[in-house]
Scaffold this motif. Structure first.
Motif, short mmCIF file in Angstrom:
data_model
loop_
_atom_site.label_atom_id
_atom_site.label_comp_id
_atom_site.label_asym_id
_atom_site.label_seq_id
_atom_site.Cartn_x
_atom_site.Cartn_y
_atom_site.Cartn_z
N LEU A 4 0.82 -1.21 0.00
CA LEU A 4 0.00 0.00 0.00
C LEU A 4 0.86 1.26 0.00
N LEU A 5 1.95 1.26 0.75
CA LEU A 5 2.86 2.41 0.74
C LEU A 5 3.50 2.59 -0.63
N PHE A 6 3.88 1.48 -1.25
CA PHE A 6 4.47 1.55 -2.58
C PHE A 6 3.47 2.10 -3.59
N LEU A 7 2.24 1.60 -3.53
CA LEU A 7 1.22 2.09 -4.46
C LEU A 7 0.87 3.55 -4.22
N ALA A 8 0.88 3.96 -2.96
CA ALA A 8 0.62 5.36 -2.63
C ALA A 8 1.70 6.27 -3.21
N PHE A 9 2.89 5.75 -3.40
CA PHE A 9 3.98 6.51 -4.03
C PHE A 9 3.92 6.35 -5.55
N TYR A 10 3.77 5.11 -6.02
CA TYR A 10 3.89 4.79 -7.44
C TYR A 10 2.83 5.47 -8.29
N TRP A 11 1.55 5.36 -7.93
CA TRP A 11 0.49 5.87 -8.79
C TRP A 11 0.54 7.38 -8.97
N PRO A 12 0.73 8.17 -7.91
CA PRO A 12 0.85 9.62 -8.15
C PRO A 12 2.05 9.98 -9.02
N VAL A 13 3.17 9.28 -8.84
CA VAL A 13 4.35 9.56 -9.68
C VAL A 13 4.07 9.20 -11.13
N LEU A 14 3.46 8.05 -11.36
CA LEU A 14 3.13 7.62 -12.73
C LEU A 14 2.17 8.62 -13.39
N ILE A 15 1.14 9.03 -12.67
CA ILE A 15 0.18 9.98 -13.22
C ILE A 15 0.86 11.32 -13.51
N ALA A 16 1.74 11.75 -12.62
CA ALA A 16 2.46 13.02 -12.83
C ALA A 16 3.36 12.94 -14.05
N VAL A 17 4.10 11.85 -14.20
CA VAL A 17 5.01 11.69 -15.35
C VAL A 17 4.21 11.65 -16.65
N GLU A 18 3.13 10.88 -16.67
CA GLU A 18 2.29 10.80 -17.88
C GLU A 18 1.67 12.17 -18.21
N THR A 19 1.22 12.89 -17.19
CA THR A 19 0.61 14.20 -17.41
C THR A 19 1.63 15.19 -17.94
N ILE A 20 2.83 15.19 -17.38
CA ILE A 20 3.88 16.09 -17.86
C ILE A 20 4.27 15.74 -19.29
#
Length: 159
Positions: free
Chosen positions: A126-142
């Motif tokens: 859960l900690l990994f997913l809480a980090f991973y998904w926002p980073v992935l969404i941010a990278v894709e959005t940028i």
């Protein structure tokens, strides 16, 4: 002799400057984003090899092999709104993006994994997913909004 704390701070400043410089280069149009990604990937591989970080180097190679296998299966899912380098029908931007992303996941998890050994698997996940998904969404959005990289092969899908 430089203290470990000072070295850590200098290292982070260097990373930040390099990332900002790469962003500026891509945004200025001097170098295409796919070429820059490939060059950075090979600089990373050379850096890991020359600094004798065998474990990290092998994980980078493994992430590249996994990315290559995925690209053999899903290569038709990656077509962009601009010309990108490809080899044998495989888009190299996607290939090296997947490889870098998988390696990044390994680096983050190996860094935090040792600190979280006492936690349950579910809590670590859960900690990994809480980090991973926002980073992935941010990278894709940028990539989409700042660098104007659009995957037109999947444009017909909603969402």
């Amino acid at each position: 002799m430089i203290s470990k704390k000072s070295l850590f701070i200098l290292n982070n400043i260097l990373y930040t400057v390099v990332i900002l410089a790469l962003v500026a280069i891509v945004m200025s149009g001097i170098v295409r984003s796919d070429v820059l990604l490939i060059v950075v990937y090979f600089i990373l591989a050379l850096y890991l090899f020359l600094t004798v970080r065998k474990n990290a180097f092998y994980h980078l190679l493994l992430s590249t092999v996994i990315a290559f296998m995925w690209m053999l299966i899903g290569k038709s899912q990656y077509g962009y709104n601009r010309e990108m380098l490809s080899l044998l029908g495989i888009n190299l931007f996607s290939l090296f993006s997947w490889a870098a992303g998988l390696f990044g996941i390994y680096v983050v998890y190996s860094y935090w994994g040792s600190a979280l050994k006492k936690e349950t698997f579910l809590k670590r996940l859960l900690l990994f997913l809480a980090f991973y998904w926002p980073v992935l969404i941010a990278v894709e959005t940028i990539a989409y909004h700042v660098f104007n990289i659009h995957n037109v092969s999947t444009a017909m899908y909603v969402g």
